[in-house]
Design a protein around this motif. Structure first.
Motif, PDB file in Angstrom:
ATOM      1  N   GLY A  71      46.038 108.659  95.925  1.00 23.66           N
ATOM      2  CA  GLY A  71      46.272 109.843  95.108  1.00 23.66           C
ATOM      3  C   GLY A  71      47.120 109.654  93.865  1.00 23.66           C
ATOM      4  O   GLY A  71      47.736 110.608  93.391  1.00 23.66           O
ATOM      5  N   LYS A  72      47.137 108.461  93.318  1.00 28.97           N
ATOM      6  CA  LYS A  72      47.918 108.252  92.088  1.00 28.97           C
ATOM      7  C   LYS A  72      47.379 109.139  90.957  1.00 28.97           C
ATOM      8  O   LYS A  72      48.145 109.781  90.253  1.00 28.97           O
ATOM      9  N   ASP A  73      46.059 109.143  90.818  1.00 33.32           N
ATOM     10  CA  ASP A  73      45.456 109.925  89.724  1.00 33.32           C
ATOM     11  C   ASP A  73      45.740 111.416  89.865  1.00 33.32           C
ATOM     12  O   ASP A  73      46.100 112.084  88.896  1.00 33.32           O
ATOM     13  N   PRO A  92      47.321 102.606  82.847  1.00 33.36           N
ATOM     14  CA  PRO A  92      46.747 101.988  84.040  1.00 33.36           C
ATOM     15  C   PRO A  92      46.796 100.466  83.897  1.00 33.36           C
ATOM     16  O   PRO A  92      46.513  99.937  82.817  1.00 33.36           O
ATOM     17  N   PHE A  93      47.201  99.789  84.950  1.00 28.61           N
ATOM     18  CA  PHE A  93      47.190  98.318  84.924  1.00 28.61           C
ATOM     19  C   PHE A  93      46.086  97.810  85.833  1.00 28.61           C
ATOM     20  O   PHE A  93      46.106  98.017  87.041  1.00 28.61           O
ATOM     21  N   LYS A  94      45.116  97.183  85.201  1.00 27.87           N
ATOM     22  CA  LYS A  94      43.950  96.658  85.930  1.00 27.87           C
ATOM     23  C   LYS A  94      44.087  95.150  86.070  1.00 27.87           C
ATOM     24  O   LYS A  94      45.094  94.567  85.639  1.00 27.87           O
ATOM     25  N   VAL A  95      43.042  94.504  86.597  1.00 26.70           N
ATOM     26  CA  VAL A  95      43.024  93.042  86.636  1.00 26.70           C
ATOM     27  C   VAL A  95      43.265  92.546  85.206  1.00 26.70           C
ATOM     28  O   VAL A  95      42.629  93.027  84.272  1.00 26.70           O
ATOM     29  N   PRO A  96      44.208  91.626  85.015  1.00 25.23           N
ATOM     30  CA  PRO A  96      44.541  91.204  83.641  1.00 25.23           C
ATOM     31  C   PRO A  96      43.334  90.620  82.893  1.00 25.23           C
ATOM     32  O   PRO A  96      42.514  89.914  83.488  1.00 25.23           O
ATOM     33  N   LEU A 131      52.032  91.683  94.465  1.00 28.91           N
ATOM     34  CA  LEU A 131      51.246  92.207  95.596  1.00 28.91           C
ATOM     35  C   LEU A 131      49.819  91.658  95.622  1.00 28.91           C
ATOM     36  O   LEU A 131      49.429  90.955  96.561  1.00 28.91           O
ATOM     37  N   ALA A 132      49.041  92.002  94.583  1.00 31.33           N
ATOM     38  CA  ALA A 132      47.637  91.567  94.552  1.00 31.33           C
ATOM     39  C   ALA A 132      47.557  90.044  94.479  1.00 31.33           C
ATOM     40  O   ALA A 132      46.738  89.412  95.154  1.00 31.33           O
ATOM     41  N   VAL A 133      48.449  89.472  93.691  1.00 30.09           N
ATOM     42  CA  VAL A 133      48.405  88.016  93.498  1.00 30.09           C
ATOM     43  C   VAL A 133      48.681  87.286  94.821  1.00 30.09           C
ATOM     44  O   VAL A 133      48.033  86.301  95.153  1.00 30.09           O
ATOM     45  N   ARG A 134      49.598  87.830  95.588  1.00 29.18           N
ATOM     46  CA  ARG A 134      49.939  87.228  96.890  1.00 29.18           C
ATOM     47  C   ARG A 134      48.804  87.420  97.901  1.00 29.18           C
ATOM     48  O   ARG A 134      48.320  86.459  98.499  1.00 29.18           O
ATOM     49  N   LYS A 137      45.490  85.897  96.964  1.00 29.31           N
ATOM     50  CA  LYS A 137      45.688  84.443  96.744  1.00 29.31           C
ATOM     51  C   LYS A 137      45.243  84.003  95.345  1.00 29.31           C
ATOM     52  O   LYS A 137      44.506  83.035  95.167  1.00 29.31           O
ATOM     53  N   LEU A 138      45.729  84.748  94.344  1.00 28.04           N
ATOM     54  CA  LEU A 138      45.355  84.457  92.955  1.00 28.04           C
ATOM     55  C   LEU A 138      46.254  83.386  92.346  1.00 28.04           C
ATOM     56  O   LEU A 138      45.944  82.844  91.293  1.00 28.04           O
ATOM     57  N   ALA A 139      47.371  83.140  92.999  1.00 23.97           N
ATOM     58  CA  ALA A 139      48.285  82.076  92.537  1.00 23.97           C
ATOM     59  C   ALA A 139      49.076  81.617  93.755  1.00 23.97           C
ATOM     60  O   ALA A 139      49.214  82.366  94.728  1.00 23.97           O
TER      61      ALA A 139
HETATM   62  P1  AMP Z   1      42.181 100.697  90.270  1.00 18.21           P
HETATM   63  O1  AMP Z   1      43.632 101.027  90.039  1.00 18.21           O
HETATM   64  O2  AMP Z   1      41.655 101.221  91.565  1.00 18.21           O
HETATM   65  O3  AMP Z   1      41.326 101.009  89.112  1.00 18.21           O
HETATM   66  O4  AMP Z   1      42.082  99.115  90.463  1.00 18.21           O
HETATM   67  C1  AMP Z   1      42.702  98.211  89.650  1.00 18.21           C
HETATM   68  C2  AMP Z   1      42.645  96.887  90.332  1.00 18.21           C
HETATM   69  O5  AMP Z   1      43.302  95.943  89.508  1.00 18.21           O
HETATM   70  C3  AMP Z   1      43.316  96.857  91.675  1.00 18.21           C
HETATM   71  O6  AMP Z   1      42.491  96.260  92.622  1.00 18.21           O
HETATM   72  C4  AMP Z   1      44.550  96.005  91.432  1.00 18.21           C
HETATM   73  O7  AMP Z   1      44.954  95.270  92.549  1.00 18.21           O
HETATM   74  C5  AMP Z   1      44.077  95.115  90.309  1.00 18.21           C
HETATM   75  N1  AMP Z   1      45.193  94.585  89.544  1.00 18.21           N
HETATM   76  C6  AMP Z   1      46.049  95.272  88.771  1.00 18.21           C
HETATM   77  N2  AMP Z   1      46.960  94.460  88.220  1.00 18.21           N
HETATM   78  C7  AMP Z   1      46.687  93.222  88.680  1.00 18.21           C
HETATM   79  C8  AMP Z   1      47.291  91.956  88.481  1.00 18.21           C
HETATM   80  N3  AMP Z   1      48.358  91.817  87.711  1.00 18.21           N
HETATM   81  N4  AMP Z   1      46.719  90.891  89.076  1.00 18.21           N
HETATM   82  C9  AMP Z   1      45.643  91.054  89.852  1.00 18.21           C
HETATM   83  N5  AMP Z   1      45.031  92.210  90.092  1.00 18.21           N
HETATM   84  C10 AMP Z   1      45.547  93.286  89.510  1.00 18.21           C
END
Ligand code: AMP
Ligand code: MG
Length: 280
Positions: A71-73, A92-96, A131-134, A137-139
């Motif tokens: 429910g962030k949105d 919003p922070f997405k996959v870089p 969090l996601a990186v751990r 296993k992105l790094a």
């Molecule tokens: P959403 O917020 O549902 O649109 O999804 C954004 C996605 O981007 C999520 O799965 C996050 O885990 C991923 N994400 C955001 N920032 C990072 C990051 N720094 N490294 C890897 N994944 C990221």
């Protein structure tokens, strides 16, 4: 009503998320009571934001982290919907992107921190870089494990520069999450949100919870605390976060600037103009 104290993660606290409630236990009598309270808070927040903006001396950063569909949105819409858009930004922070990846992990984040008078809301944040990186296993560990300190230093810098920082984790049960995924399936206007990855993330829930617990332990200093919000009930989520943001802004106590014009003179000027107009 001290929801701030109730949901605060104290510095260094060892949290076990599995034992934390995802449903509220008071203080509201139910949905209607909480919604009424929320209405009042939203109005007060609007007033506070006006003062913060006009004062232009300090700023507020709100970080939102949560599993999918927590429910962030909805929270952003509810809490900020009536604020003056000139004083609020959401990011919003997405996959870089490749460009973002070619810099240090805080590069894209620092650009989004609030200027004086402003409120920034992060929809996900620099914490994904742990969090996601751990979990995904992105790094390797030697990369992400250094980031707790880096983030603490970064947030120290912001706080020393007049930015108040509030970080919220929306805690939702797997049952409620699945219910909301179903709702997305049932409503064509929500189909754009569907994502097979969300289902895969459910299997990783224990790993994510563990990663969050370490973040709470390492990165909840007094000046940049985490709050864990039971989020199965949207009405509680909104009321609790609204209340904590309001309490914080009250403490920030933004002031309208002192009046440094001669009010009598301005009134006389007004009367003169009005009289002129009436003559013609
Ligand atoms: P959403 O917020 O549902 O649109 O999804 C954004 C996605 O981007 C999520 O799965 C996050 O885990 C991923 N994400 C955001 N920032 C990072 C990051 N720094 N490294 C890897 N994944 C990221
Ligand atoms: Mg998602």
């Amino acid at each position: 009503m001290d929801l701030l104290k109730k949901h605060l993660v104290k510095p260094g606290a060892s949290i076990k998320l599995a034992s934390m409630k995802t449903v509220p236990d008071g203080p509201f009598e139910g949905k209607d009571d909480a919604r009424n309270y929320c209405e009042e808070i939203i109005e007060k927040l609007r007033e506070m934001q006006y003062r913060l903006f006009v004062e232009a001396k300090q700023s507020l950063l709100i970080v939102l982290q949560a599993p999918d569909a927590a429910g962030k949105d909805g929270l952003i819409r509810k809490m900020l919907g009536r604020m003056n858009p000139q004083g609020v930004r959401t990011y919003p922070f997405k996959v870089p992107t490749p460009l973002e990846k070619s810099h240090d992990f805080l590069w894209r984040v620092h650009k989004c921190t609030p200027a004086t008078g402003m409120i920034s809301v992060f929809n996900r944040s620099h914490y994904e870089d742990i969090l996601a990186v751990r979990v995904e296993k992105l790094a390797p560990k030697e990369v992400w494990s250094k980031r707790y300190d880096m983030i603490n230093h970064f947030e120290n810098l912001l706080a020393a520069n007049g930015t108040r920082i509030l970080k919220f984790y929306l805690h939702i049960s797997p049952e409620e999450q699945l219910e909301r995924f179903k709702e997305r399936l049932d409503r064509p206007e929500k189909h754009w949100k569907l994502n097979a990855g969300d289902y895969e993330s459910r299997d990783k829930r224990p790993a994510y919870l563990e990663a969050y617990e370490d973040v709470f332990k390492e990165c909840s200093p007094k000046h940049a605390p985490w709050f864990i919000i039971p989020a199965d009930k949207k009405w509680y989520r909104d009321a609790a976060v609204g209340s904590i943001v309001y309490e914080t802004m009250k403490e920030m106590s933004p002031q309208l600037p002192p009046v440094d014009v001669d009010l009598d003179k301005i009134r006389r000027l007004y009367e003169r103009e009005k009289a002129e107009l009436e003559k013609t």
